[in-house]
Design a protein around this motif. Structure first.
Motif, PDB file in Angstrom:
ATOM      1  N   ALA A 210       0.839  -1.194   0.000  1.00  0.00           N
ATOM      2  CA  ALA A 210       0.000   0.000   0.000  1.00  0.00           C
ATOM      3  C   ALA A 210       0.876   1.247   0.000  1.00  0.00           C
ATOM      4  O   ALA A 210       2.087   1.182   0.206  1.00  0.00           O
ATOM      5  CB  ALA A 210      -0.922  -0.005   1.222  1.00  0.00           C
ATOM      6  N   HIS A 211       0.232   2.384  -0.256  1.00  0.00           N
ATOM      7  CA  HIS A 211       0.978   3.645  -0.282  1.00  0.00           C
ATOM      8  C   HIS A 211       1.649   3.906   1.061  1.00  0.00           C
ATOM      9  O   HIS A 211       2.791   4.379   1.120  1.00  0.00           O
ATOM     10  CB  HIS A 211       0.034   4.792  -0.635  1.00  0.00           C
ATOM     11  N   ALA A 212       0.955   3.569   2.143  1.00  0.00           N
ATOM     12  CA  ALA A 212       1.550   3.753   3.468  1.00  0.00           C
ATOM     13  C   ALA A 212       2.758   2.846   3.672  1.00  0.00           C
ATOM     14  O   ALA A 212       3.732   3.228   4.336  1.00  0.00           O
ATOM     15  CB  ALA A 212       0.498   3.489   4.552  1.00  0.00           C
ATOM     16  N   ASP A 213       2.711   1.632   3.103  1.00  0.00           N
ATOM     17  CA  ASP A 213       3.855   0.720   3.215  1.00  0.00           C
ATOM     18  C   ASP A 213       5.082   1.295   2.514  1.00  0.00           C
ATOM     19  O   ASP A 213       6.205   1.196   3.024  1.00  0.00           O
ATOM     20  CB  ASP A 213       3.509  -0.637   2.618  1.00  0.00           C
TER      21      ASP A 213
ATOM     22  N   GLY B 132       5.703   4.441   2.072  1.00  0.00           N
ATOM     23  CA  GLY B 132       6.202   5.517   2.922  1.00  0.00           C
ATOM     24  C   GLY B 132       7.001   4.993   4.092  1.00  0.00           C
ATOM     25  O   GLY B 132       8.010   5.583   4.484  1.00  0.00           O
ATOM     26  N   THR B 133       6.573   3.855   4.661  1.00  0.00           N
ATOM     27  CA  THR B 133       7.315   3.262   5.768  1.00  0.00           C
ATOM     28  C   THR B 133       8.690   2.798   5.320  1.00  0.00           C
ATOM     29  O   THR B 133       9.692   2.997   6.029  1.00  0.00           O
ATOM     30  CB  THR B 133       6.514   2.080   6.352  1.00  0.00           C
TER      31      THR B 133
ATOM     32  N   ARG C 203       7.776  -4.942  10.753  1.00  0.00           N
ATOM     33  CA  ARG C 203       6.447  -4.340  10.701  1.00  0.00           C
ATOM     34  C   ARG C 203       5.700  -4.740   9.444  1.00  0.00           C
ATOM     35  O   ARG C 203       4.498  -5.031   9.490  1.00  0.00           O
ATOM     36  CB  ARG C 203       6.564  -2.818  10.775  1.00  0.00           C
ATOM     37  N   LEU C 204       6.381  -4.781   8.301  1.00  0.00           N
ATOM     38  CA  LEU C 204       5.730  -5.113   7.030  1.00  0.00           C
ATOM     39  C   LEU C 204       5.705  -6.609   6.765  1.00  0.00           C
ATOM     40  O   LEU C 204       5.052  -7.051   5.811  1.00  0.00           O
ATOM     41  CB  LEU C 204       6.428  -4.390   5.880  1.00  0.00           C
TER      42      LEU C 204
ATOM     43  N   GLU D 295      10.449   4.023   2.979  1.00  0.00           N
ATOM     44  CA  GLU D 295      11.284   5.194   2.707  1.00  0.00           C
ATOM     45  C   GLU D 295      11.840   5.832   3.973  1.00  0.00           C
ATOM     46  O   GLU D 295      12.712   6.699   3.896  1.00  0.00           O
ATOM     47  CB  GLU D 295      10.485   6.222   1.900  1.00  0.00           C
ATOM     48  N   THR D 296      11.344   5.410   5.141  1.00  0.00           N
ATOM     49  CA  THR D 296      11.925   5.920   6.392  1.00  0.00           C
ATOM     50  C   THR D 296      13.229   5.228   6.748  1.00  0.00           C
ATOM     51  O   THR D 296      13.935   5.681   7.654  1.00  0.00           O
ATOM     52  CB  THR D 296      10.925   5.748   7.555  1.00  0.00           C
TER      53      THR D 296
END
Length: 508
Positions: free
Chosen positions: A126-129, A131-132, A209-210, A134-135
């Motif tokens: 997902a888009h949130a994944d 973003g995660t 987390r993922l 990229e941290t």
């Protein structure tokens, strides 16, 4: 992409099936920890190989190679059918997942020249994944290490310059050594995120987390194209592709990179054409008491020669114009700019007489560009009196939209500019009622529908008549509704080179 979708029980999710092609069943069984070789490939260390007759072993290996080549052929055929960067990246991600035996992944487009465009595409994320992910510090992530290491310059003292100096190869200048192509780093495999040395703690945290345990990163780069980006595939369990899978994904990755490089050139060319076209048109519409204006301009892939203009004139008058130069590309854009600038000058001098304005424009076109033709419509509007005088040269008639009527303005038939020895057509006068909107548009709006001319006009009329009453007080909303209704899928890609201009003027 259905052929790349994983199948089987949850334990199989890190090893999807390759497509069955050429009558060869390419089912890949799912091992507990490692990814199996591609279908039909006998194990190099298999004790049974020694017991097999030489002819049978050769046939098995030939069948394996044919299966691999057939699979690559099918995947590359699907890839070359994509005509956008986004579509190519998604196709490459899905095919790569099948080749390396992974379920999820991401592709990062980041050209080394810094000219863009840049994007990140996910597969099963997902888009949130994204973003995660990229941290994670860039230096710790495998794709970040690939992106920062591409392309690599020649080491000092190699004697080979990165690029030829200005003037090299010209008469009188000494020849220089050829440029060494950019070196491409090796893919990066992380078999187990939990035990891999040197990883940032944030990397392990994000992986937990993922829910991924391993990754395989491939540079999207070749010696010729340089760095375009990187792709990373994620495994649910500790694993890495074997030698045969690495070889196949390497071949596919090089082909995909070259295809992406071609699409990148096309995308940049389209962006440049669109930028030039926008710069040749008004940066904003004027504010004139008694009338509200809105415009919508859609640029085709090759860039057509459609234009619009709204010019304040003395005594509160307003000049409105739309037109189209035949042809596409830079030549049509340049001609459009010259024609529009000339029309503005003629409108200031004799705007009250639209026929004279178009006659002067036709004479200029015939003298300066005899091989060029164009259509144009010019309207002289007096908003305070709600009066419009207009003339058209081979152009589609305006459309009046109001609460009590939706009808085309009756104009006389006339030839486009540059088609006859002397252009001439009578002007037409109309008086919009308070709250009515006059739509001026180019032929591209009709052609982009893909319908015959009569049906396209009928659809335009129906779209204008169906504007909700609540939106009729806003010319921008009127234009948006007409475009959405007439072109629900946007510009028809089957109609090349046609721009769309829709200029709406609502009279108070």
């Amino acid at each position: 992409m259905a052929s790349n979708a994983p199948v089987g029980k949850p334990t199989d999710m890190s090893s999807p099936r390759l497509p069955k092609v050429a009558g060869i069943d390419s089912t890949v069984p799912a091992p507990p920890h490692t990814v199996t070789p591609l279908p039909g490939v006998p194990s190099a260390a298999s004790p049974s190989d020694a017991a097999l007759p030489p002819g049978v072993l050769i046939q098995d290996r030939l069948a394996s190679w044919v299966s691999d080549l057939t699979t690559l052929h099918e995947l590359t055929e699907r890839l070359i059918k994509t005509d956008s960067l986004d579509g190519a990246l998604r196709e490459m991600l899905g095919a790569g997942a099948a080749l390396v035996g992974a379920r999820r992944g991401m592709a990062v487009l980041e050209p080394a020249d810094g000219l863009g465009p840049t994007s990140t595409i996910g597969l099963g994320l997902a888009h949130a994944d994204l973003g995660t992910i990229e941290t994670v510090p860039r230096g710790s992530g495998s794709y970040g290490r690939l992106l920062d290491g591409l392309p690599e310059a020649d080491p000092p003292g190699s004697g080979l310059p990165d690029a030829e100096p200005p003037g090299a190869g010209l008469p009188g200048n000494s020849p220089t050594a050829p440029r060494r192509p950019a070196r491409v780093p090796e893919p990066i495999a992380i078999r187990d995120v939990r035990t891999e040395e040197g990883l940032d703690p944030r990397h392990r945290e994000v992986a937990a987390r993922l829910g991924y345990a391993a990754s395989y990163a491939l540079p999207l780069a070749t010696e010729e194209a340089g760095r375009l980006g990187a792709a990373v595939w994620l495994y649910d369990e500790p694993a890495e592709p074997d030698e045969r899978r690495r070889h196949l994904i390497g071949l596919y990755g090089r082909f995909a990179t070259e295809h992406l490089a071609r699409l990148l050139q096309v995308e940049r060319a389209r962006a440049r054409v669109a930028t030039v076209a926008e710069e040749l048109l008004p940066s904003r519409l004027p504010r004139v008491p008694g009338v509200r204006l809105a415009v919508r301009h859609l640029t085709g892939p090759q860039g057509g020669g459609d234009w619009y203009d709204a010019l304040p004139l003395p005594e509160g008058a307003l000049g409105l114009a739309v037109g189209s130069v035949y042809g596409t590309g830079p030549s049509a854009l340049a001609a459009m700019g010259r024609l529009r600038a000339s029309l503005r000058a003629y409108a200031v001098m004799e705007g009250e007489d639209p026929v004279a304005v178009l006659s002067d424009l036709e004479l200029l076109l015939r003298l300066t560009e005899p091989a060029r033709s164009a259509t144009a419509l010019f309207a002289y509007a007096e908003p305070a009196q709600r009066r419009i005088v207009l003339a058209g040269a081979g152009h589609a008639p305006p459309l009046v939209v109001g609460d009590h009527r939706t009808e085309f303005v009756e104009t006389s038939l006339s030839a486009p500019l540059g088609m006859l020895t002397c252009w001439e057509a009578p002007s037409v006068e109309l008086s919009p009622a308070p709250g009515e909107t006059v739509l001026l548009y180019t032929d591209g709006l009709l052609r982009r529908t893909g319908d015959a001319t009569d049906r396209a006009f009928a659809r335009l009329h129906a779209a204008a008549a169906s504007v909700p009453r609540a939106d009729r007080s806003d010319p921008g909303a009127v234009a948006d509704h007409v475009l959405r209704t007439l072109l629900p899928g946007g510009l028809d890609p089957a109609v090349e080179g046609e721009d769309v201009v829709l200029l709406a003027a609502r009279f108070e």
